[in-house]
Design an enzyme around this catalytic site. Structure first.
Site, PDB file in Angstrom:
ATOM      1  N   LYS A 232       0.849  -1.201   0.000  1.00 15.70           N
ATOM      2  CA  LYS A 232       0.000   0.000   0.000  1.00 15.70           C
ATOM      3  C   LYS A 232       0.882   1.247   0.000  1.00 15.70           C
ATOM      4  O   LYS A 232       1.630   1.492   0.946  1.00 15.70           O
ATOM      5  CB  LYS A 232      -0.927   0.000   1.220  1.00 15.70           C
ATOM      6  CG  LYS A 232      -1.759   1.284   1.384  1.00 15.70           C
ATOM      7  CD  LYS A 232      -2.753   1.191   2.544  1.00 15.70           C
ATOM      8  CE  LYS A 232      -3.435   2.537   2.832  1.00 15.70           C
ATOM      9  NZ  LYS A 232      -4.381   2.479   3.957  1.00 15.70           N
ATOM     10  N   ASP A 237      -2.851  10.010   3.788  1.00 14.11           N
ATOM     11  CA  ASP A 237      -4.260   9.617   3.857  1.00 14.11           C
ATOM     12  C   ASP A 237      -5.034  10.653   4.669  1.00 14.11           C
ATOM     13  O   ASP A 237      -5.050  10.626   5.895  1.00 14.11           O
ATOM     14  CB  ASP A 237      -4.372   8.221   4.497  1.00 14.11           C
ATOM     15  CG  ASP A 237      -5.807   7.720   4.523  1.00 14.11           C
ATOM     16  OD1 ASP A 237      -6.675   8.367   3.895  1.00 14.11           O
ATOM     17  OD2 ASP A 237      -6.056   6.672   5.158  1.00 14.11           O
ATOM     18  N   LYS A 244     -10.508  12.656   7.842  1.00 10.83           N
ATOM     19  CA  LYS A 244     -10.105  12.224   9.186  1.00 10.83           C
ATOM     20  C   LYS A 244     -10.042  13.448  10.095  1.00 10.83           C
ATOM     21  O   LYS A 244      -9.628  14.521   9.657  1.00 10.83           O
ATOM     22  CB  LYS A 244      -8.697  11.619   9.131  1.00 10.83           C
ATOM     23  CG  LYS A 244      -8.593  10.221   8.560  1.00 10.83           C
ATOM     24  CD  LYS A 244      -7.132   9.744   8.601  1.00 10.83           C
ATOM     25  CE  LYS A 244      -6.930   8.402   7.910  1.00 10.83           C
ATOM     26  NZ  LYS A 244      -7.560   7.274   8.615  1.00 10.83           N
ATOM     27  N   ASP A 255       1.226   6.096   5.753  1.00 14.51           N
ATOM     28  CA  ASP A 255       0.262   5.214   5.098  1.00 14.51           C
ATOM     29  C   ASP A 255       0.831   4.561   3.835  1.00 14.51           C
ATOM     30  O   ASP A 255       0.130   3.819   3.151  1.00 14.51           O
ATOM     31  CB  ASP A 255      -1.042   5.965   4.807  1.00 14.51           C
ATOM     32  CG  ASP A 255      -2.260   5.063   4.945  1.00 14.51           C
ATOM     33  OD1 ASP A 255      -2.148   3.997   5.586  1.00 14.51           O
ATOM     34  OD2 ASP A 255      -3.321   5.419   4.397  1.00 14.51           O
ATOM     35  N   ASP A 314     -12.416   6.896   3.398  1.00 10.10           N
ATOM     36  CA  ASP A 314     -11.212   6.648   4.198  1.00 10.10           C
ATOM     37  C   ASP A 314     -10.799   5.177   4.146  1.00 10.10           C
ATOM     38  O   ASP A 314      -9.730   4.824   4.621  1.00 10.10           O
ATOM     39  CB  ASP A 314     -11.470   7.101   5.649  1.00 10.10           C
ATOM     40  CG  ASP A 314     -10.198   7.264   6.448  1.00 10.10           C
ATOM     41  OD1 ASP A 314      -9.100   7.219   5.832  1.00 10.10           O
ATOM     42  OD2 ASP A 314     -10.294   7.452   7.675  1.00 10.10           O
ATOM     43  N   GLU A 316      -9.614   3.592   1.732  1.00 11.10           N
ATOM     44  CA  GLU A 316      -9.071   3.724   0.377  1.00 11.10           C
ATOM     45  C   GLU A 316      -8.006   2.687   0.059  1.00 11.10           C
ATOM     46  O   GLU A 316      -7.806   2.341  -1.103  1.00 11.10           O
ATOM     47  CB  GLU A 316      -8.484   5.137   0.194  1.00 11.10           C
ATOM     48  CG  GLU A 316      -7.057   5.353   0.716  1.00 11.10           C
ATOM     49  CD  GLU A 316      -6.879   5.130   2.221  1.00 11.10           C
ATOM     50  OE1 GLU A 316      -7.883   5.234   2.961  1.00 11.10           O
ATOM     51  OE2 GLU A 316      -5.747   4.847   2.649  1.00 11.10           O
ATOM     52  N   ARG A 318      -7.751  -0.526   0.597  1.00 12.25           N
ATOM     53  CA  ARG A 318      -8.228  -1.776  -0.009  1.00 12.25           C
ATOM     54  C   ARG A 318      -8.607  -1.565  -1.475  1.00 12.25           C
ATOM     55  O   ARG A 318      -8.581  -2.494  -2.271  1.00 12.25           O
ATOM     56  CB  ARG A 318      -9.388  -2.344   0.819  1.00 12.25           C
ATOM     57  CG  ARG A 318     -10.640  -1.529   0.813  1.00 12.25           C
ATOM     58  CD  ARG A 318     -11.570  -1.917   1.966  1.00 12.25           C
ATOM     59  NE  ARG A 318     -11.096  -1.385   3.253  1.00 12.25           N
ATOM     60  CZ  ARG A 318     -11.621  -1.680   4.435  1.00 12.25           C
ATOM     61  NH1 ARG A 318     -12.628  -2.531   4.521  1.00 12.25           N
ATOM     62  NH2 ARG A 318     -11.133  -1.147   5.540  1.00 12.25           N
TER      63      ARG A 318
HETATM   64  N1  BES Z   1      -4.687   4.202   6.752  1.00 15.74           N
HETATM   65  C1  BES Z   1      -5.868   3.906   7.454  1.00 15.74           C
HETATM   66  C2  BES Z   1      -5.693   2.837   8.509  1.00 15.74           C
HETATM   67  C3  BES Z   1      -4.836   3.135   9.688  1.00 15.74           C
HETATM   68  C4  BES Z   1      -5.209   4.120  10.586  1.00 15.74           C
HETATM   69  C5  BES Z   1      -3.720   2.372   9.931  1.00 15.74           C
HETATM   70  C6  BES Z   1      -4.433   4.352  11.698  1.00 15.74           C
HETATM   71  C7  BES Z   1      -2.957   2.600  11.025  1.00 15.74           C
HETATM   72  C8  BES Z   1      -3.309   3.596  11.889  1.00 15.74           C
HETATM   73  C9  BES Z   1      -6.964   3.411   6.504  1.00 15.74           C
HETATM   74  O1  BES Z   1      -6.938   3.948   5.237  1.00 15.74           O
HETATM   75  C10 BES Z   1      -8.247   3.770   7.128  1.00 15.74           C
HETATM   76  O2  BES Z   1      -8.490   4.931   7.291  1.00 15.74           O
HETATM   77  N2  BES Z   1      -9.037   2.770   7.476  1.00 15.74           N
HETATM   78  C11 BES Z   1     -10.283   2.977   8.119  1.00 15.74           C
HETATM   79  C12 BES Z   1     -11.284   2.027   7.499  1.00 15.74           C
HETATM   80  C13 BES Z   1     -12.689   2.275   7.889  1.00 15.74           C
HETATM   81  C14 BES Z   1     -13.157   3.598   7.348  1.00 15.74           C
HETATM   82  C15 BES Z   1     -13.551   1.139   7.375  1.00 15.74           C
HETATM   83  C16 BES Z   1     -10.106   2.683   9.602  1.00 15.74           C
HETATM   84  O3  BES Z   1      -9.368   1.753   9.943  1.00 15.74           O
HETATM   85  O4  BES Z   1     -10.674   3.415  10.391  1.00 15.74           O
HETATM   86 ZN    ZN Z   2      -5.070   4.562   4.549  1.00 17.94          ZN
HETATM   87 MG    MG Z   3      -8.006   5.738   5.070  1.00 14.47          MG
END
Ligand code: BES
Ligand code: ZN
Ligand code: MG
Length: 464
Positions: A232, A237, A244, A255, A314, A316, A318
């Site tokens: 990734k 992000d 966020k 990220d 958010d 994104e 996947r």
């Molecule tokens: N990059 C984040 C995940 C993340 C956040 C990894 C903090 C490590 C620390 C990812 O893109 C994300 O925002 N995921 C969301 C998914 C949700 C919206 C289904 C998450 O984990 O809150």
């Molecule tokens: Zn992310």
């Molecule tokens: Mg995200």
């Protein structure tokens, strides 16, 4: 690109300080046999062989001649990593020769820890010279350990570099530099039309940023099993329109930690000349906000034709990984691996130290877990729990990128990715990519996770 000096062992030197490592249990009996000048001084300052303790013994000229370093008890060591590195900064500057004390099977990791402790992110502020060098002891493969350390330095540098200097183009340049170093090829798909046609979700996620999205595709090696690594590469992000909050955005330069980890792993593989046909795919994008950003409620069509309802911009990672995985799977790899800072849920589940991983192959899981122990790179297996597939199936499309309900966020993200891996033998890591609190050999900042364990496991996994 690496900003720090390449990690290296010292050349054998006559002017070196002897380094004795002492377990707590054997410490008193060792002192009983030691010269009084050593034993009395060590006892006087309370040296018991505990982890982090050290004693410096000067020679007649007053210069350091010998140091004793505590190695604790096996119980203490079970809750620590890189014991030798824990004492490093309290030792006098100089070149050290390890004389005794570290069990043979722990020596390589302890020496790696010494090199990893040299890391400083000095791109924006000059670092200090630690000036504590180690002569590689007999019985370890010094060049190999230097390679492992260099890989981790690269990964840390890439993650630590702020998004202002680590956009998709910078990540592209870093991948190009690595490819050049190893005579690998790097193809890049960056053209808007080509991306839209062939990698629609990479384009959709990245299109809101002036710093254009792209897919990096590195290949190396002409014989052996096909190994595909997908990382990734979300260079920042923001969350997109589902912005966020500030407190969650602060660290999002990391990220692209999955990309940084697969590049570190690729360095290990190429520098060690592993007989694999390596492919590294990195969707490099910035998840940004603008009038042309993708929206909640949009339905996207992925490279493999599946439709995805966006319920949170958010989620994104996947999306961009899905197109890259589908592309990797078309090539029929013998092993397909993804690494991604994919979910906050993974961090909640296992914390920042463990790299959670998913596989359907029990043997791969066992081999990886065993390798993680010796490599001092801890991992934890998570389940591709099939009954949760229903959670990623919305009403109006094949897949939902962000199931509501707040359950099993890391698992549902992994299940989502697996839909794009075809029938490949697939392994996925949902890493944190960051050390939040400094520990020996692990400064606060970008972190390599799972990559060293996987590197050690690859020969067995791929029958090399
Ligand atoms: N990059 C984040 C995940 C993340 C956040 C990894 C903090 C490590 C620390 C990812 O893109 C994300 O925002 N995921 C969301 C998914 C949700 C919206 C289904 C998450 O984990 O809150
Ligand atoms: Zn992310
Ligand atoms: Mg995200």
């Amino acid at each position: 690109m690496p900003t720090a000096k390449p990690p290296a062992f010292a050349k054998a030197d006559t002017d070196c300080i002897n380094l004795h490592v002492l377990e707590q249990d054997g410490c008193e009996s060792w002192l009983a046999d030691a010269p009084a000048t050593v034993a009395n001084w060590a006892r006087a300052i309370g040296f018991r062989g505990a982890i982090g303790q050290s004693v410096t013994i000067p020679g007649e000229d007053g210069l350091p001649k010998q140091v004793l370093v505590g190695y604790g008890t096996s119980k203490d060591r079970a809750r620590r990593r890189f014991i030798l590195a824990a004492a490093l900064t309290s030792l006098p500057k100089g070149t050290y020769r390890l004389t005794q004390g570290i069990p043979t099977d722990e020596r390589a990791v302890e020496c790696l820890g010494w090199l990893l402790a040299q890391y400083q992110f000095d791109r924006y502020k000059s670092g200090q010279d630690l000036d504590r060098h180690l002569i590689a002891p007999n019985g370890i493969d010094a060049a190999h350990i230097e390679t492992l350390a260099a890989a981790e330095f690269l990964t840390r540098d890439l993650i630590n570099t702020p998004a202002s200097d680590m956009g998709p183009d910078d990540l592209h340049r870093a991948a190009q530099a690595l490819a050049d170093q190893h005579a690998a090829t790097l193809d890049v798909v960056a053209d808007d039309d080509l991306l839209t046609q062939n990698f629609p979700m990479i384009h959709t996620v990245g299109r809101a940023s002036d710093r254009r999205p792209r897919l990096l595709d590195m290949r190396w090696g002409t014989s052996g099993p096909k190994l595909a690594l997908v990382g990734k590469g979300v260079c920042f992000d923001t969350g997109g329109l589902n912005l966020k909050p500030g407190s969650s955005m602060g660290l999002m330069k990391k990220d692209m930690g999955g990309a940084a980890n697969v590049l570190g792993l690729a360095h290990m593989i190429m520098a060690s000349n592993l007989s694999v046909q390596l492919r590294v795919l990195i969707p490099a994008v910035e998840n940004s906000v603008s009038a042309n950003a993708f929206r909640p409620g949009d339905v996207l069509t992925a490279r493999n034709g599946m439709t995805v309802e966006i319920n949170n911009t958010d989620a994104e990672g996947r999306l961009v990984l899905a197109d890259a995985l589908a592309y990797a799977a078309e090539d029929g790899p013998d092993l397909l691996v993804s690494m991604a800072t994919l979910t906050g849920a993974a961090r909640v589940a296992v914390g920042p130290d463990l790299a959670p991983f998913y596989t359907d192959y029990d043997t791969d899981a066992a081999v990886l877990s065993a390798a993680a122990g010796t490599a001092a790179d801890p991992v934890w297996r998570m389940p591709f729990h099939a009954p949760y597939e229903a959670m990623i199936e919305p009403q109006i499309a094949d897949l939902d990128n962000a199931p509501s309900g707040g359950f099993a966020g890391s698992i549902t993200a992994a299940l989502f990715l697996r839909r794009f891996a075809g029938d490949s033998r697939y392994m996925h890591f949902d890493i944190y990519g960051w050390t939040p609190t400094a520990a020996p050999a692990q400064p606060k900042g970008g972190a390599l996770q799972g990559a060293r364990a996987l590197f050690d496991a690859l020969p067995q996994m791929l029958g090399l």
